[in-house]
Scaffold this motif. Structure first.
Motif, PDB file in Angstrom:
ATOM      1  N   CYS A 155      41.800  52.706  41.743  1.00 23.10           N
ATOM      2  CA  CYS A 155      42.010  51.404  42.368  1.00 23.10           C
ATOM      3  C   CYS A 155      40.830  50.470  42.083  1.00 23.10           C
ATOM      4  O   CYS A 155      39.667  50.908  42.120  1.00 23.10           O
ATOM      5  CB  CYS A 155      42.145  51.635  43.862  1.00 23.10           C
ATOM      6  SG  CYS A 155      42.336  50.151  44.814  1.00 23.10           S
ATOM      7  N   HIS A 182      39.578  48.429  43.940  1.00 20.79           N
ATOM      8  CA  HIS A 182      38.762  48.255  45.133  1.00 20.79           C
ATOM      9  C   HIS A 182      37.634  49.292  45.156  1.00 20.79           C
ATOM     10  O   HIS A 182      36.491  48.977  44.844  1.00 20.79           O
ATOM     11  CB  HIS A 182      39.641  48.356  46.390  1.00 20.79           C
ATOM     12  CG  HIS A 182      38.887  48.238  47.683  1.00 20.79           C
ATOM     13  ND1 HIS A 182      39.203  48.974  48.784  1.00 20.79           N
ATOM     14  CD2 HIS A 182      37.838  47.465  48.024  1.00 20.79           C
ATOM     15  CE1 HIS A 182      38.372  48.665  49.770  1.00 20.79           C
ATOM     16  NE2 HIS A 182      37.541  47.746  49.327  1.00 20.79           N
ATOM     17  N   LYS A 183      37.951  50.553  45.454  1.00 17.98           N
ATOM     18  CA  LYS A 183      36.896  51.574  45.478  1.00 17.98           C
ATOM     19  C   LYS A 183      37.332  52.832  44.764  1.00 17.98           C
ATOM     20  O   LYS A 183      37.002  53.950  45.162  1.00 17.98           O
ATOM     21  CB  LYS A 183      36.507  51.891  46.920  1.00 17.98           C
ATOM     22  CG  LYS A 183      35.755  50.742  47.575  1.00 17.98           C
ATOM     23  CD  LYS A 183      35.196  51.109  48.914  1.00 17.98           C
ATOM     24  CE  LYS A 183      34.304  49.973  49.433  1.00 17.98           C
ATOM     25  NZ  LYS A 183      33.855  50.228  50.789  1.00 17.98           N
ATOM     26  N   GLY A 184      38.152  52.643  43.734  1.00 19.26           N
ATOM     27  CA  GLY A 184      38.481  53.774  42.880  1.00 19.26           C
ATOM     28  C   GLY A 184      39.499  54.756  43.444  1.00 19.26           C
ATOM     29  O   GLY A 184      39.653  55.852  42.925  1.00 19.26           O
ATOM     30  N   GLY A 185      40.209  54.373  44.498  1.00 18.74           N
ATOM     31  CA  GLY A 185      41.210  55.278  45.094  1.00 18.74           C
ATOM     32  C   GLY A 185      42.244  55.730  44.061  1.00 18.74           C
ATOM     33  O   GLY A 185      42.570  54.993  43.145  1.00 18.74           O
ATOM     34  N   CYS A 245      47.685  51.381  47.451  1.00 15.07           N
ATOM     35  CA  CYS A 245      46.622  52.368  47.337  1.00 15.07           C
ATOM     36  C   CYS A 245      46.513  53.185  48.630  1.00 15.07           C
ATOM     37  O   CYS A 245      46.574  52.634  49.724  1.00 15.07           O
ATOM     38  CB  CYS A 245      45.292  51.682  47.028  1.00 15.07           C
ATOM     39  SG  CYS A 245      43.918  52.846  46.944  1.00 15.07           S
ATOM     40  N   LEU A 274      43.987  54.607  49.931  1.00 15.27           N
ATOM     41  CA  LEU A 274      42.744  54.537  50.716  1.00 15.27           C
ATOM     42  C   LEU A 274      42.677  53.322  51.641  1.00 15.27           C
ATOM     43  O   LEU A 274      42.442  53.467  52.827  1.00 15.27           O
ATOM     44  CB  LEU A 274      41.520  54.605  49.800  1.00 15.27           C
ATOM     45  CG  LEU A 274      41.329  55.946  49.064  1.00 15.27           C
ATOM     46  CD1 LEU A 274      39.955  56.011  48.414  1.00 15.27           C
ATOM     47  CD2 LEU A 274      41.520  57.145  49.975  1.00 15.27           C
ATOM     48  N   HIS A 275      42.859  52.122  51.105  1.00 14.00           N
ATOM     49  CA  HIS A 275      42.741  50.960  52.001  1.00 14.00           C
ATOM     50  C   HIS A 275      43.869  49.945  51.810  1.00 14.00           C
ATOM     51  O   HIS A 275      43.698  48.762  52.062  1.00 14.00           O
ATOM     52  CB  HIS A 275      41.381  50.265  51.814  1.00 14.00           C
ATOM     53  CG  HIS A 275      40.241  51.221  51.645  1.00 14.00           C
ATOM     54  ND1 HIS A 275      39.744  51.573  50.414  1.00 14.00           N
ATOM     55  CD2 HIS A 275      39.536  51.940  52.551  1.00 14.00           C
ATOM     56  CE1 HIS A 275      38.760  52.457  50.558  1.00 14.00           C
ATOM     57  NE2 HIS A 275      38.619  52.702  51.846  1.00 14.00           N
ATOM     58  N   ASN A 276      44.983  50.452  51.298  1.00 16.73           N
ATOM     59  CA  ASN A 276      46.208  49.635  51.237  1.00 16.73           C
ATOM     60  C   ASN A 276      46.183  48.413  50.343  1.00 16.73           C
ATOM     61  O   ASN A 276      46.945  47.474  50.579  1.00 16.73           O
ATOM     62  CB  ASN A 276      46.642  49.204  52.650  1.00 16.73           C
ATOM     63  CG  ASN A 276      46.973  50.389  53.508  1.00 16.73           C
ATOM     64  OD1 ASN A 276      47.453  51.406  52.997  1.00 16.73           O
ATOM     65  ND2 ASN A 276      46.701  50.292  54.793  1.00 16.73           N
ATOM     66  N   TRP A 277      45.360  48.377  49.307  1.00 16.15           N
ATOM     67  CA  TRP A 277      45.526  47.282  48.337  1.00 16.15           C
ATOM     68  C   TRP A 277      46.859  47.494  47.639  1.00 16.15           C
ATOM     69  O   TRP A 277      47.290  48.629  47.437  1.00 16.15           O
ATOM     70  CB  TRP A 277      44.399  47.309  47.287  1.00 16.15           C
ATOM     71  CG  TRP A 277      43.155  46.631  47.745  1.00 16.15           C
ATOM     72  CD1 TRP A 277      42.691  46.558  49.018  1.00 16.15           C
ATOM     73  CD2 TRP A 277      42.197  45.947  46.918  1.00 16.15           C
ATOM     74  NE1 TRP A 277      41.503  45.876  49.042  1.00 16.15           N
ATOM     75  CE2 TRP A 277      41.177  45.489  47.763  1.00 16.15           C
ATOM     76  CE3 TRP A 277      42.113  45.693  45.555  1.00 16.15           C
ATOM     77  CZ2 TRP A 277      40.093  44.776  47.291  1.00 16.15           C
ATOM     78  CZ3 TRP A 277      41.023  44.988  45.069  1.00 16.15           C
ATOM     79  CH2 TRP A 277      40.025  44.524  45.936  1.00 16.15           C
TER      80      TRP A 277
END
Ligand code: SRM
Ligand SMILES: Cc1cc2nc3c(=O)[nH]c(=O)nc-3n(C[C@H](O)[C@H](O)[C@H](O)COP(=O)(O)OP(=O)(O)OC[C@H]3O[C@@H](n4cnc5c(N)ncnc54)[C@H](O)[C@@H]3O)c2cc1C
Ligand code: SF4
Ligand code: FES
Lengths: 115, 815
Positions: A49, A51-54, A68, A70-73
């Motif tokens: 991802c 964002h933070k690689g999820g 995603c 991890l944090h729903n992007w």
């Protein structure tokens, strides 16, 4: 020194990927995810991802997007771009099918070293 | 023969037919024209074969060019004459039986041939294809003597064959490989509606069905599917696709890929040879519909007359020609920056989806009402700028240009006798009269007229009538919708799933008029839970609608690794279990082992691919999943209780273990945690749990609706019972009540707050019949829910795509 070369790779059978699911491919240091949408479209993108690689392959697929885990992007599978107010992009790769096999076009990275 | 240039055409289908019309319109004298056709007849409208099969039309009425037309135009038509050979040096064509003709210009228009899937039994008598009049005649004959037909393939052709055979009185089953009909043209929601319509006609539709073999000794007796099902059949129609007929062209040495390769002038790799129609591949595209072929025909006619037209490919659209079923699709459904607009009308069975890219329409799927199809197709082809009508585009042409759509206009326009509430047969005037008589809110209209009192799906209409009669004065109750795909709240969705017997996510989205084609990451898990809860035995859990943790039964961590928490019943363990954990930790080099706040052990930082092997090792000593990831039963914490503790009043440990063994595996709206303490000192912290039990000398105090996470809240008292059996019964009934009423992601304390502590106490403690009914439903659901998800995956043969990373193999050439 690295020389690049673009190649089609045989990834898996179409039926190895559940609808609204994904499989992962190891490619050099990267993991690539191939997704199959509910109407059988296939997409290949980096499995990380913006964002933070999820691991996007673990997300929920809806329409042509994946959310995603991890944090729903929300990432558009076609363009690789984050949707809505989030900003970021992952690489996408051409995919095609033939005889129920899935092929992805990837850059082959060959380490030539001191030949 | 004259000295005019010789134009020879191989194949006499719809494409060359149209080409000749264009050519002759311009100049009928320029060529000497000869046509060879494999079929023993003149040219006819192939599209209309379905009408002939359905008994609506005769062959004679679908002929497009009769014998007289050919003679009037001086065209020599050889029927029943298949061209077998083309000599590009001598410039001749030769038929199967050796008749030869020279050409100056040659057009190959051989169309395509149906694919017969080579399963065992595919060449048995009674296995048919559907392409020309002979096939229709064979089917019509068969339908007079045979009863049961199976059609393999749920695309356009298969469905038209199925509908035709059904009209002829046969029992028809359609077998389709994909999970929705017409998957190449339609999206899933439209495909779902189509299957319903076919079924309403009495045609059985089997989806995700893969044919393994066709059985029969001297003649077909049925079809075996890969999953073991057998469908008896007297005839089998293969409608599994078509392949461009390229063999003559290939033999002549022309460039051929999937179809005969042509350039924008429709010229093949040989300057004097053109190709036209379904046998052609142009810019990587083969077409199986007439509209593009007609566009090609026009270009080719112009080029034959010395012009310089070129063909650039076509936007295709499809319509299914089955009476009573209106479906249309055009353009594409994917791409960058695409946006969709969906409207559904459940009562009318209407689904409309438009796909927009920037200011343009790029795709459309219409089901149920296709009256605007031509309008949309035109906008698609013209690439019209739709920015001015974006908000009303989806309502169709008749809405454009007028004033803004008033949401109550449709209701205002309804006749007084129009039925508002289908369940209770209440018409508009009854509702309006009730409002005028002073019922100024939904509840009182509901209780006086019964409108919207049953399934509730007309609540919106009733509210619109209130707005219409009372204007600004009426405030619609604000509901928080489940997500952006619907305006309905969780309660309405749950009620309607039950009232309308909706048993799949597709069914819910259509019946409740979802505004997206396949939902989102918010609504899909919620709907999946509601369906699991409502129809435990019938509904097939949709794993792809679950969050990753519940899909792979482990907790995802911030680095993409997973953690594994096995169940330790009531927090009790032993040396064998601990040793197995220690071994697993060493064997798989698990970086962290931690005792959780829930009285068990967490192994963190595990690679996804190692999960099944770890579960296998853990499973060997009896560990099952701890569901530490689930919207379901998590932990039952206990204290040591009477067995050891000097203050203990009951065996709280054993009771906790018993409760955990009874409740584990159940899915719930949000996570559920229990605790059992052996005395009011409450060492297991039972008074801040979703459900807590405090043991006392006289029995057991039951608590519920506590929380100690985002909110801290002490429990409420549910009541007092005096036996362990009674604890189990009351706790399970309470849990089931919550399972049936809770909104997705709503913990017990929030649910209790919403429905009222007293109401819950009343139903569970006082109303014995209700409690027993909840208990029975819980037990029924547990029968299917209590299986260990880890054991299922530990053998490495289930959900394999989740747990392995593949190594792609480089290919020299891709076929
Ligand atoms: C492992 C554990 C912490 C620990 O190391 O002790 C833990 C770990 C997590 N907790 Fe917890 N909670 C743990 C006990 C608790 C407790 C204590 C308890 O259960 O007695 C609480 C407070 C009690 C309660 O639930 O009311 C607790 C309240 C939460 C909350 C707040 C929930 C709420 O509704 O207010 C969340 C967030 C959520 O669920 O959305 C949460 C969420 C999480 C998640 C699942 C976060 C996530 O989504 O990734 C963490 C998962 C870590 C992992 O991957 O393993 N955890 N969490 C505990 C596991 C217990 C078990 O054996 O299953
Ligand atoms: C039942 C049915 C319903 C359909 N409905 C629709 C619809 O609703 N809408 C739509 O757009 N399309 C529809 N189609 C598809 C449409 O009919 C075709 O796209 C169109 O007919 C193709 O035209 P063509 O001229 O390329 O080939 P064809 O019409 O297939 O003609 C090819 C002809 O060439 C002959 N031939 C082949 N090889 C040789 C040879 N070597 N020598 C001599 N002759 C040869 C064949 O016998 C055939 O008569 C339908 C098709 C079928 C079968
Ligand atoms: S709950 Fe009471 S009896 Fe049980 S361990 Fe704690 S103090 Fe002892
Ligand atoms: S890593 Fe994907 S949303 Fe944060």
């Amino acid at each position: 020194m690295n020389t690049s070369n673009i190649h089609w790779y045989d990834a898996c059978a179409v039926d190895d990927i559940p609808k609204r699911g994904a499989v992962r491919l190891a490619h050099g240091s990267k993991t690539i995810a191939i997704f199959r949408s509910s109407d059988n479209k296939l997409f290949a993108i980096d499995d990380a991802c913006p964002h933070k690689g999820g691991p996007l392959s673990d997300g929920i697929v809806h329409g042509d997007c994946v959310t995603c885990p991890l944090h729903n992007w929300r990432i558009n599978l076609e363009s690789g771009r984050a949707e809505g107010s989030d900003d970021g992009c992952v690489s996408t790769y051409p995919v095609r099918t033939s005889q129920q096999r899935v092929y992805v076009e990837l850059t082959e990275v060959r380490d030539i070293g001191f030949a | 023969m004259t000295d005019k240039p010789q134009l020879v055409i191989v194949g006499n289908g719809m494409a060359p037919g149209r080409m000749l019309e264009y050519l002759l319109e311009q100049d009928s004298k320029i060529y000497d024209i000869t046509i060879f056709n494999a079929e023993p007849r003149v040219n006819y409208n192939r599209l209309m074969l379905s009408s002939v099969l359905a008994g609506e039309k005769s062959y004679e009425s679908i002929v497009t060019h009769d014998g007289a037309w050919y003679s009037d135009h001086g065209i020599q038509l050889y029927k029943n004459a298949r061209i077998d050979n083309i000599d590009t040096v001598e410039k001749t064509v030769t038929t199967e039986n050796g008749f030869q003709r020279r050409y100056d210009k040659l057009i190959i228009a051989t169309g395509s041939a149906p694919i017969k899937i080579p399963v065992p039994g595919h060449d048995l008598p009674g296995v048919l294809v559907y392409r020309d009049l002979d096939d229709v005649e064979t089917m019509l004959k068969a339908s007079k003597v045979a009863k049961r037909a199976v059609v393999i393939g749920g695309g356009l052709l298969g469905l038209e064959a199925a509908a035709g055979l059904n009209e002829q009185g046969m029992d028809v089953t359609v077998i389709h490989l994909e999970s929705h009909l017409m998957n190449r043209q339609l999206d899933k929601p439209a495909g779902y509606l189509l299957a319903e319509s076919m079924q309403n006609k009495g045609i059985e539709v089997l989806l995700d069905a893969c044919t393994e073999s066709i059985t029969g000794d001297s003649v077909v007796s049925g079809v075996c599917l890969k999953d073991g099902r057998f469908i008896p059949a007297d005839i089998v129609v293969m409608a599994a696709g078509i392949r461009p007929a390229v063999s003559v062209a290939e033999k002549a040495g022309l460039a051929v890929n999937h179809g005969i390769l042509v350039d924008d002038h429709l010229q093949t790799s040989n300057d004097d040879i053109y190709a036209l129609g379904e046998c052609v591949e142009h810019r990587g595209q083969c077409y199986g519909l007439v509209a593009p072929l007609y566009e090609m025909a026009k270009v080719l006619a112009d080029n034959l007359l010395g012009g310089d037209s070129s063909y650039h490919g076509s936007t295709v659209s499809t319509k299914l020609k089955v009476s009573g079923i209106d479906v249309f699709s055009a353009g594409e459904f994917l791409g960058e920056n695409h946006e969709e607009i969906v409207v559904r009308d459940a009562a009318m069975g209407v689904y409309r989806r438009l796909i927009l890219s920037g200011e343009h329409l790029v795709g459309a799927v219409l089901y149920g009402d296709t009256s605007d199809s031509a309008w949309y197709l035109n906008m698609l082809k013209q690439k019209s700028d739709i920015s001015q009508m974006r908000s009303t585009l989806v309502f169709g042409q008749s809405y454009q240009g007028g004033p803004d759509v008033d949401p109550t206009a449709a209701v205002a326009a309804l006749a007084d006798s129009a039925e508002i509430c289908g369940c209770n047969g209440v018409c508009k005037s009854v509702v309006v009269n009730a409002i005028e008589a002073g019922n100024h809110n939904l509840d009182s209209v509901r209780s006086t007229t019964k409108a919207s009192a049953s399934c509730g799906s007309c609540t919106g209409l009733v509210e619109q009538l209130l707005t219409l009669s009372l204007g600004e004065q009426y405030q619609r109750a604000a509901v928080t919708p489940v997500c952006g795909c619907t305006s309905l709240g969780h309660a309405d969705v749950r009620r309607l799933i039950q009232a309308k017997s909706l048993k799949s996510i597709d069914a819910v989205m259509q019946a409740l008029e979802w505004s997206s084609s396949c939902g989102c990451a918010k609504c899909r898990p919620a709907l999946n839970y509601y369906l699991v809860c409502e129809w435990p035995e019938e509904y097939a859990d949709d794993y792809q609608s679950r969050f990753i943790n519940e899909r792979v039964h482990a907790n995802i961590q911030n680095d993409g690794s997973f953690s594994v928490v096995p169940r330790m019943w009531g927090g009790v363990t032993n040396s064998k279990e601990l040793r197995a954990i220690a071994d697993v930790v060493d064997k798989y080099e698990i970086p962290m082992v931690k005792v959780t706040g829930g009285q068990r052990i967490d192994m963190l930082g595990i690679k996804k691919d190692n999960l099944p092997a770890i579960w296998k090792d853990l499973g060997e000593v009896g560990f099952v999943s701890g569901h530490a990831y689930a919207k379901g039963l998590r932990t039952v914490k206990t204290c040591v209780g009477k067995q050891w503790c000097r203050f203990g009043t009951q065996d709280s440990t054993a009771l906790g273990v018993r409760l955990e063994k009874f409740l584990w595996g159940s899915w719930t709206p949000a996570k559920v945690k229990l605790a059992v303490s052996g005395c009011p000192r409450n060492c297991a912290e039972a008074t801040c749990k979703d459900i807590g039990v405090i043991c006392v000398e006289s029995g057991f105090d039951l608590h519920f609706a506590g929380a100690a996470g985002l909110d801290i809240k002490g429990t409420e008292i549910l009541g007092h019972v005096d036996s362990e059996n009674a604890v189990e019964e009351h706790v399970a009934a309470l849990l089931q009540m919550y399972r049936e009423q809770g909104h997705y992601l709503e913990r017990i304390y929030k649910w209790a707050n919403r429905v009222g502590i007293d109401e819950i106490r009343q139903q569970i403690m006082t109303n014995h019949a209700t409690r027993l009914a909840y208990l029975a439903r819980f037990q029924a659901s547990q029968k299917v829910a209590q299986h260990d998800p880890w054991a299922e995956r530990a053998d490495g043969n289930h959900h394999t795509h989740e747990f392995s990373v593949r190594m792609p193999i480089p290919q020299e050439v891709v076929a």
